[in-house]
Design a protein around this motif. Structure first.
Motif, PDB file in Angstrom:
ATOM      1  N   VAL A   1      33.337  41.049  48.142  1.00  0.00           N
ATOM      2  CA  VAL A   1      33.705  41.502  46.803  1.00  0.00           C
ATOM      3  C   VAL A   1      34.198  40.302  45.992  1.00  0.00           C
ATOM      4  N   THR A   2      34.267  40.509  44.682  1.00  0.00           N
ATOM      5  CA  THR A   2      34.838  39.507  43.779  1.00  0.00           C
ATOM      6  C   THR A   2      35.749  40.199  42.773  1.00  0.00           C
ATOM      7  N   HIS A   3      36.924  39.640  42.581  1.00  0.00           N
ATOM      8  CA  HIS A   3      37.844  40.127  41.555  1.00  0.00           C
ATOM      9  C   HIS A   3      37.787  39.162  40.374  1.00  0.00           C
ATOM     10  N   ARG A   4      37.787  39.719  39.170  1.00  0.00           N
ATOM     11  CA  ARG A   4      37.592  38.902  37.981  1.00  0.00           C
ATOM     12  C   ARG A   4      38.607  37.761  37.884  1.00  0.00           C
ATOM     13  N   GLU A   5      39.840  37.995  38.317  1.00  0.00           N
ATOM     14  CA  GLU A   5      40.868  36.962  38.238  1.00  0.00           C
ATOM     15  C   GLU A   5      41.115  36.268  39.569  1.00  0.00           C
ATOM     16  N   LEU A   6      41.083  37.027  40.671  1.00  0.00           N
ATOM     17  CA  LEU A   6      41.469  36.483  41.975  1.00  0.00           C
ATOM     18  C   LEU A   6      40.316  35.859  42.737  1.00  0.00           C
ATOM     19  N   GLY A   7      39.072  36.088  42.293  1.00  0.00           N
ATOM     20  CA  GLY A   7      37.928  35.441  42.912  1.00  0.00           C
ATOM     21  C   GLY A   7      37.356  36.204  44.088  1.00  0.00           C
ATOM     22  N   PRO A   8      36.648  35.502  45.002  1.00  0.00           N
ATOM     23  CA  PRO A   8      35.952  36.178  46.098  1.00  0.00           C
ATOM     24  C   PRO A   8      36.880  36.573  47.239  1.00  0.00           C
ATOM     25  N   GLY A   9      36.510  37.659  47.906  1.00  0.00           N
ATOM     26  CA  GLY A   9      37.255  38.131  49.067  1.00  0.00           C
ATOM     27  C   GLY A   9      36.418  39.130  49.844  1.00  0.00           C
TER      28      GLY A   9
ATOM     29  N   ILE B   1      32.037  52.874  46.836  1.00  0.00           N
ATOM     30  CA  ILE B   1      32.194  52.939  48.284  1.00  0.00           C
ATOM     31  C   ILE B   1      32.529  51.536  48.771  1.00  0.00           C
ATOM     32  N   TRP B   2      33.667  51.392  49.441  1.00  0.00           N
ATOM     33  CA  TRP B   2      34.087  50.086  49.923  1.00  0.00           C
ATOM     34  C   TRP B   2      34.081  50.098  51.443  1.00  0.00           C
ATOM     35  N   LEU B   3      33.301  49.203  52.045  1.00  0.00           N
ATOM     36  CA  LEU B   3      33.124  49.167  53.493  1.00  0.00           C
ATOM     37  C   LEU B   3      33.892  47.994  54.095  1.00  0.00           C
ATOM     38  N   PRO B   4      34.552  48.190  55.223  1.00  0.00           N
ATOM     39  CA  PRO B   4      35.283  47.089  55.858  1.00  0.00           C
ATOM     40  C   PRO B   4      34.370  45.895  56.131  1.00  0.00           C
TER      41      PRO B   4
ATOM     42  N   VAL C   1      41.965  44.343  49.877  1.00  0.00           N
ATOM     43  CA  VAL C   1      41.071  43.180  49.870  1.00  0.00           C
ATOM     44  C   VAL C   1      41.862  41.941  50.292  1.00  0.00           C
ATOM     45  N   ARG C   2      41.242  41.136  51.158  1.00  0.00           N
ATOM     46  CA  ARG C   2      41.816  39.833  51.496  1.00  0.00           C
ATOM     47  C   ARG C   2      41.007  38.769  50.762  1.00  0.00           C
TER      48      ARG C   2
ATOM     49  N   LEU D   1      37.157  44.764  40.090  1.00  0.00           N
ATOM     50  CA  LEU D   1      36.678  44.502  41.449  1.00  0.00           C
ATOM     51  C   LEU D   1      35.232  44.957  41.587  1.00  0.00           C
ATOM     52  N   THR D   2      34.356  44.057  42.022  1.00  0.00           N
ATOM     53  CA  THR D   2      32.935  44.390  42.149  1.00  0.00           C
ATOM     54  C   THR D   2      32.370  43.857  43.468  1.00  0.00           C
ATOM     55  N   PRO D   3      31.339  44.525  44.020  1.00  0.00           N
ATOM     56  CA  PRO D   3      30.653  43.980  45.197  1.00  0.00           C
ATOM     57  C   PRO D   3      29.972  42.664  44.847  1.00  0.00           C
ATOM     58  N   SER D   4      29.812  41.790  45.834  1.00  0.00           N
ATOM     59  CA  SER D   4      29.177  40.501  45.574  1.00  0.00           C
ATOM     60  C   SER D   4      28.321  40.091  46.771  1.00  0.00           C
ATOM     61  N   ASP D   5      27.537  39.047  46.596  1.00  0.00           N
ATOM     62  CA  ASP D   5      26.708  38.515  47.666  1.00  0.00           C
ATOM     63  C   ASP D   5      27.540  37.635  48.587  1.00  0.00           C
ATOM     64  N   PRO D   6      27.122  37.492  49.865  1.00  0.00           N
ATOM     65  CA  PRO D   6      27.866  36.635  50.792  1.00  0.00           C
ATOM     66  C   PRO D   6      27.864  35.176  50.336  1.00  0.00           C
ATOM     67  N   LEU D   7      28.970  34.493  50.600  1.00  0.00           N
ATOM     68  CA  LEU D   7      29.050  33.064  50.350  1.00  0.00           C
ATOM     69  C   LEU D   7      28.456  32.306  51.535  1.00  0.00           C
ATOM     70  N   PRO D   8      27.850  31.138  51.324  1.00  0.00           N
ATOM     71  CA  PRO D   8      27.350  30.347  52.458  1.00  0.00           C
ATOM     72  C   PRO D   8      28.504  29.904  53.341  1.00  0.00           C
ATOM     73  N   LEU D   9      28.251  29.836  54.654  1.00  0.00           N
ATOM     74  CA  LEU D   9      29.297  29.430  55.575  1.00  0.00           C
ATOM     75  C   LEU D   9      29.633  27.952  55.464  1.00  0.00           C
TER      76      LEU D   9
END
Length: 489
Positions: free
Chosen positions: A433-441, A426-429, A453-454, A475-483
């Motif tokens: 997320v993190t992509h193995r090659e493209l990184g966080p988004g 389930i992907w929520l707006p 995904v942006r 593509l996997t869910p991930s924790d928020p990055l610090p601002l």
């Protein structure tokens, strides 16, 4: 009365939406709406860019979409909001031990009780006000530096005036009201500016010819009590004259713990309703246990298809945090309510909180016995089903519900964690997320088996957009990055 405006009220500006803009460079300067996105979703917070279009908190998301069709509509990310809130509240507690947190983004602080207290006490009134101004300016700068967010602050000699001053300061401002000028500031304001004066009270005052706070202040307390009732009239009379001696009270004690779900499709099946009550009871118990509390009174809330809302409660013999007892009691209370015709909202809560748990075997046995008797009666009344029923969904989120959060956030995100979302794909707006090659988004949207995904981070330029299959293993869910990066980074 204080001679220095040493009580401050801090309110983060469009907090949820501002966190999203700070985390997502492509959304900065654009209308952002955070809240429930389903057919019955409600706007929790919107950016100032969205407010230009008429979007407001507590508005139905469907109405917001008509007013602002090109806005970014995002599910709330409560983990990110709490992390920012903890940073801000830590800064406030460095200023004083007397911090009264009202919500995740709002608090009172008594500066006179903190390290600046002696200097404020020794300062002349004018000098004390300038010291408060400097403290608040430094605080706002520190918040922006550490969180990338802005805050509005009001400072005054009372909580009433500090709150009103912070409203005048929005957005991203600072307003001081020196003690003695309360009536001058309040006088020209409309009566709705006073806390506790809602539409009904406003109409009563308008019919009496009272349009401004100054006009209300001219009336005697006795006249206002005749108009509004004894308690309310006395309170409005004091506020209109700028009188408020309430202290800043730290660590306000919660009187209850509750959770509720609003369902996009009315629930009509009794078994499904009871199943949802079990889920709500489990969530309520998790929140209860997280605070180290237990409770004696179990409450359920039921909103029917016609918007009529019913509550039922039962007080146990001792406080408990046992999920089985609370769930069984909630089911028993549901038996007292007419569930036919469709249910649009369910809630479970626990009140009469205590700091200990008394193992009440009698209450548990009675609840289980009553539930068993109820199940037996229902089984005897039911006819043999024609076919095997589909299994019930695992959670309200999977069933299309909008999970409600406490401290006043409507239309929150589903209760599912990152692992559960990954398993269900389930992907929520707005989701991280993190992509193995493209990184966080973050997820811009999903549908027809695809997820968009942006790829960007808080400190990057606006990122590029890519589309994947919803079950893409990269593509996997991930924790928020610090601002902002940590100070020692």
């Amino acid at each position: 009365m204080r001679t220095v405006p040493s009580i401050i009220h801090l309110d983060m500006d469009a907090f949820f939406a501002s966190v999203e803009q700070a985390a997502k460079p492509s959304l900065r300067g654009k209308p952002v709406i955070v809240g429930g996105l389903g057919g019955r979703g409600v706007v929790s917070t919107c950016s100032y860019e969205a407010r230009v279009f008429g979007v407001r908190s507590a508005m139905a998301t469907a109405v917001a979409r008509r007013l602002c069709p090109n806005g970014a509509y995002l599910w709330p990310r409560f983990t990110a909001y709490r992390a920012c809130s903890e940073q801000v509240m830590a800064m406030l507690r460095a200023l004083s031990p007397l911090v009264e947190q009202l919500s995740v983004d709002e608090a009172y602080v008594d500066l006179a009780a903190g390290p600046y207290g002696p200097a404020l006490a020794a300062a002349a009134p004018g000098e004390g006000a300038e010291l408060v101004r400097a403290i608040c300016q430094d605080l706002r700068a520190d918040i922006e530096e550490r969180t990338a967010l802005t805050a509005s602050i009001g400072a005054a000699g009372s909580k009433l005036m500090a709150k009103i001053a912070s409203e005048q300061a929005k957005p991203d401002g600072l307003v001081l009201v020196n003690p003695g000028l309360e009536r001058t500031v309040l006088g020209p304001m409309a009566v709705r500016a006073l806390p506790g004066v809602g539409p009904a009270t406003e109409q009563v005052l308008r019919r009496a010819g009272l349009m401004t706070v100054a006009e209300v202040a001219e009336l005697s307390e006795e006249e206002l009590m005749r108009l509004l009732g004894k308690a309310h009239g006395a309170g409005v009379s004091l506020m209109a004259r700028g009188l408020d001696d309430r202290p800043v009270v730290p660590d306000r004690d919660a009187k209850s713990v509750s959770v509720e779900d609003t369902y996009e499709v009315d629930l009509a099946d009794r078994d499904r309703i009871l199943h949802e009550l079990d889920i709500l009871a489990a969530r309520c118990v998790r929140r209860l246990q997280a605070t180290g509390r237990s409770g004696r009174t179990v409450v359920i809330k039921v909103r029917r298809f016609d918007f009529s809302t019913l509550t039922r409660s039962e007080t146990l013999r001792g406080p408990t945090d046992d999920e089985g007892v609370i769930a069984a009691t909630a089911r028993r209370l549901a038996a007292q309510v007419n569930l036919t015709g469709g249910i649009r909202l369910l809630g479970v809560g626990v009140s009469q909180l205590a700091d200990f748990t008394q193992e009440d075997l009698f209450a548990q046995a009675a609840a289980e016995a009553a539930l068993a008797e109820l199940d037996a009666q229902e089984a005897a009344e039911e006819e043999e089903p024609d076919a095997e029923q589909e299994p019930l969904p695992e959670s309200g989120a999977a069933a299309g519900s909008v999970a409600a959060e406490p401290a006043g956030v409507e239309g929150g995100a589903p209760a599912a964690g990152a692992g559960q979302l990954a398993a269900q794909r389930i992907w929520l707006p707005g989701q991280d997320v993190t992509h193995r090659e493209l990184g966080p988004g973050w997820v811009q949207g999903s549908g027809v088996g695809r997820v968009t995904v942006r790829f960007e981070t808080p400190d990057s330029p606006p990122g590029r957009v890519r589309t994947f299959l919803v079950d893409d293993p990269e593509l996997t869910p991930s924790d928020p990055l610090p601002l902002r990066p940590p100070p020692d980074a």
